[in-house]
Design a protein around this motif. Structure first.
Motif, PDB file in Angstrom:
ATOM      1  N   ILE A 100      46.898  30.319  42.160  1.00 22.07           N
ATOM      2  CA  ILE A 100      45.813  30.617  41.232  1.00 22.07           C
ATOM      3  C   ILE A 100      46.287  31.772  40.368  1.00 22.07           C
ATOM      4  O   ILE A 100      46.503  32.882  40.863  1.00 22.07           O
ATOM      5  CB  ILE A 100      44.511  30.988  41.973  1.00 22.07           C
ATOM      6  CG1 ILE A 100      44.097  29.849  42.900  1.00 22.07           C
ATOM      7  CG2 ILE A 100      43.410  31.326  40.984  1.00 22.07           C
ATOM      8  CD1 ILE A 100      42.960  30.196  43.835  1.00 22.07           C
ATOM      9  N   LYS A 101      46.479  31.490  39.082  1.00 23.02           N
ATOM     10  CA  LYS A 101      46.923  32.519  38.146  1.00 23.02           C
ATOM     11  C   LYS A 101      45.689  33.111  37.483  1.00 23.02           C
ATOM     12  O   LYS A 101      44.935  32.397  36.815  1.00 23.02           O
ATOM     13  CB  LYS A 101      47.854  31.909  37.109  1.00 23.02           C
ATOM     14  CG  LYS A 101      48.485  32.902  36.187  1.00 23.02           C
ATOM     15  CD  LYS A 101      49.451  32.198  35.255  1.00 23.02           C
ATOM     16  CE  LYS A 101      50.189  33.160  34.386  1.00 23.02           C
ATOM     17  NZ  LYS A 101      51.079  32.440  33.450  1.00 23.02           N
ATOM     18  N   LEU A 102      45.470  34.408  37.688  1.00 20.21           N
ATOM     19  CA  LEU A 102      44.308  35.085  37.142  1.00 20.21           C
ATOM     20  C   LEU A 102      44.663  35.648  35.769  1.00 20.21           C
ATOM     21  O   LEU A 102      45.462  36.574  35.656  1.00 20.21           O
ATOM     22  CB  LEU A 102      43.859  36.214  38.083  1.00 20.21           C
ATOM     23  CG  LEU A 102      43.683  35.838  39.557  1.00 20.21           C
ATOM     24  CD1 LEU A 102      43.291  37.054  40.377  1.00 20.21           C
ATOM     25  CD2 LEU A 102      42.664  34.737  39.712  1.00 20.21           C
ATOM     26  N   GLU A 103      44.089  35.054  34.734  1.00 18.15           N
ATOM     27  CA  GLU A 103      44.319  35.495  33.366  1.00 18.15           C
ATOM     28  C   GLU A 103      43.055  36.151  32.837  1.00 18.15           C
ATOM     29  O   GLU A 103      42.000  36.106  33.476  1.00 18.15           O
ATOM     30  CB  GLU A 103      44.706  34.298  32.484  1.00 18.15           C
ATOM     31  CG  GLU A 103      46.003  33.638  32.913  1.00 18.15           C
ATOM     32  CD  GLU A 103      46.356  32.430  32.063  1.00 18.15           C
ATOM     33  OE1 GLU A 103      45.451  31.859  31.415  1.00 18.15           O
ATOM     34  OE2 GLU A 103      47.535  32.057  32.052  1.00 18.15           O
ATOM     35  N   LEU A 104      43.130  36.719  31.649  1.00 16.04           N
ATOM     36  CA  LEU A 104      41.984  37.391  31.058  1.00 16.04           C
ATOM     37  C   LEU A 104      40.854  36.409  30.746  1.00 16.04           C
ATOM     38  O   LEU A 104      39.685  36.675  31.008  1.00 16.04           O
ATOM     39  CB  LEU A 104      42.433  38.122  29.783  1.00 16.04           C
ATOM     40  CG  LEU A 104      41.463  39.136  29.214  1.00 16.04           C
ATOM     41  CD1 LEU A 104      41.149  40.206  30.245  1.00 16.04           C
ATOM     42  CD2 LEU A 104      42.017  39.757  27.956  1.00 16.04           C
ATOM     43  N   LEU A 144      33.602  29.396  35.576  1.00 16.91           N
ATOM     44  CA  LEU A 144      33.641  30.195  36.806  1.00 16.91           C
ATOM     45  C   LEU A 144      32.255  30.673  37.233  1.00 16.91           C
ATOM     46  O   LEU A 144      32.090  31.161  38.347  1.00 16.91           O
ATOM     47  CB  LEU A 144      34.585  31.388  36.633  1.00 16.91           C
ATOM     48  CG  LEU A 144      36.059  31.022  36.759  1.00 16.91           C
ATOM     49  CD1 LEU A 144      36.948  32.157  36.288  1.00 16.91           C
ATOM     50  CD2 LEU A 144      36.401  30.638  38.177  1.00 16.91           C
ATOM     51  N   LYS A 145      31.252  30.493  36.391  1.00 16.25           N
ATOM     52  CA  LYS A 145      29.877  30.822  36.794  1.00 16.25           C
ATOM     53  C   LYS A 145      29.417  29.900  37.929  1.00 16.25           C
ATOM     54  O   LYS A 145      28.492  30.224  38.654  1.00 16.25           O
ATOM     55  CB  LYS A 145      28.918  30.709  35.608  1.00 16.25           C
ATOM     56  CG  LYS A 145      29.118  31.808  34.589  1.00 16.25           C
ATOM     57  CD  LYS A 145      28.190  31.633  33.414  1.00 16.25           C
ATOM     58  CE  LYS A 145      28.478  32.692  32.363  1.00 16.25           C
ATOM     59  NZ  LYS A 145      27.684  32.498  31.151  1.00 16.25           N
ATOM     60  N   ARG A 188      36.253  39.998  39.430  1.00 14.41           N
ATOM     61  CA  ARG A 188      37.030  39.943  38.193  1.00 14.41           C
ATOM     62  C   ARG A 188      36.328  39.182  37.085  1.00 14.41           C
ATOM     63  O   ARG A 188      36.364  39.598  35.922  1.00 14.41           O
ATOM     64  CB  ARG A 188      38.386  39.307  38.486  1.00 14.41           C
ATOM     65  CG  ARG A 188      39.277  39.277  37.276  1.00 14.41           C
ATOM     66  CD  ARG A 188      40.667  38.877  37.618  1.00 14.41           C
ATOM     67  NE  ARG A 188      41.473  38.791  36.430  1.00 14.41           N
ATOM     68  CZ  ARG A 188      42.662  39.313  36.304  1.00 14.41           C
ATOM     69  NH1 ARG A 188      43.172  39.975  37.305  1.00 14.41           N
ATOM     70  NH2 ARG A 188      43.327  39.188  35.191  1.00 14.41           N
ATOM     71  N   TYR A 189      35.688  38.076  37.425  1.00 15.15           N
ATOM     72  CA  TYR A 189      35.127  37.215  36.380  1.00 15.15           C
ATOM     73  C   TYR A 189      33.601  37.212  36.301  1.00 15.15           C
ATOM     74  O   TYR A 189      33.043  36.782  35.309  1.00 15.15           O
ATOM     75  CB  TYR A 189      35.609  35.769  36.571  1.00 15.15           C
ATOM     76  CG  TYR A 189      37.094  35.635  36.416  1.00 15.15           C
ATOM     77  CD1 TYR A 189      37.704  35.773  35.168  1.00 15.15           C
ATOM     78  CD2 TYR A 189      37.923  35.399  37.507  1.00 15.15           C
ATOM     79  CE1 TYR A 189      39.080  35.666  35.018  1.00 15.15           C
ATOM     80  CE2 TYR A 189      39.300  35.291  37.386  1.00 15.15           C
ATOM     81  CZ  TYR A 189      39.869  35.428  36.137  1.00 15.15           C
ATOM     82  OH  TYR A 189      41.220  35.323  35.989  1.00 15.15           O
ATOM     83  N   LEU A 190      32.925  37.644  37.351  1.00 14.50           N
ATOM     84  CA  LEU A 190      31.461  37.633  37.363  1.00 14.50           C
ATOM     85  C   LEU A 190      30.944  39.005  37.789  1.00 14.50           C
ATOM     86  O   LEU A 190      30.245  39.122  38.798  1.00 14.50           O
ATOM     87  CB  LEU A 190      30.960  36.563  38.332  1.00 14.50           C
ATOM     88  CG  LEU A 190      31.556  35.166  38.195  1.00 14.50           C
ATOM     89  CD1 LEU A 190      31.178  34.310  39.370  1.00 14.50           C
ATOM     90  CD2 LEU A 190      31.119  34.548  36.888  1.00 14.50           C
TER      91      LEU A 190
END
Length: 195
Positions: A100-104, A144-145, A188-190
């Motif tokens: 899993i590559k976490l990008e902006l 991702l929500k 990170r995303y939420l």
């Protein structure tokens, strides 16, 4: 920011600037999987003997000598042998970790290749288990929500909906590792949902 997986975890995290790559190796298959592969390998020795004998009998029998059934049997026997060869290839194929590559803007998910799983009494090794597909998938912040940690009877599942697909992340991880990954992705995303 250093991200550390849970203690005694096989997950690795590599950081490159603002991006991070989470690598989740699949657990090793049980020894019985390899024993089944060895059994099929020995079975192929007998298969080759049957293949050669039937082909020799067809070629040496005079025309019209009633070899119709033998030709049919040889064709079916050949298909069975090819299926056995594909199964052996898949049993001894190395697994490739899930990444899993976490990008902006979101994440890039690569399911890798899971080790071969012996079919249970209700399933047959379908094409999906003999020919696993590796499709990289981009999941943006809006998708991702739908990130959820779902509790099941035997273990939890970390899922995200990408269009009409429900993707299961970290399928080879333990429950503790999935919970850690859920927190990492949520933070990170939420950020609003995690506070």
């Amino acid at each position: 920011m250093a991200v550390r997986p849970p203690e005694n975890s096989t997950i690795s995290v590599a950081t490159n600037g603002r991006e991070q790559l989470v690598s989740i190796p699949y657990p090793r298959p049980p020894a019985t999987t390899y024993m089944a592969g060895v059994f099929i390998l020995f079975w192929l020795g007998g298969w080759a003997f049957g293949e050669i004998s039937a082909a020799h009998q067809i070629m040496t029998t005079p025309a019209g000598g009633g070899t119709g059934f033998l030709v049919f049997w040889l064709c079916a026997w050949t298909v069975g042998g090819l299926f056995a060869v594909l199964t052996i290839r898949r049993v001894f194929q190395r697994s490739i970790p899930e990444t899993i590559k976490l990008e902006l803007a979101g994440l890039v998910y690569d399911p890798g290749i899971a080790p071969f799983k012996m079919p249970n009494s209700r399933s047959f090794p379908a094409g999906s288990s003999l020919f696993p597909k590796r499709t990289e998938l981009r999941i943006d912040r809006t998708q991702l929500k739908s990130l959820r940690l779902r509790e099941g009877d035997t273990c939890n599942r970390l899922t995200v909906d990408a269009g009409a697909q429900r993707i299961e992340l970290a399928s080879g991880a333990t429950d503790v590792e999935r919970e850690w990954l859920f927190k990492l992705l949520s933070d990170r995303y939420l950020p609003a949902a995690s506070k």
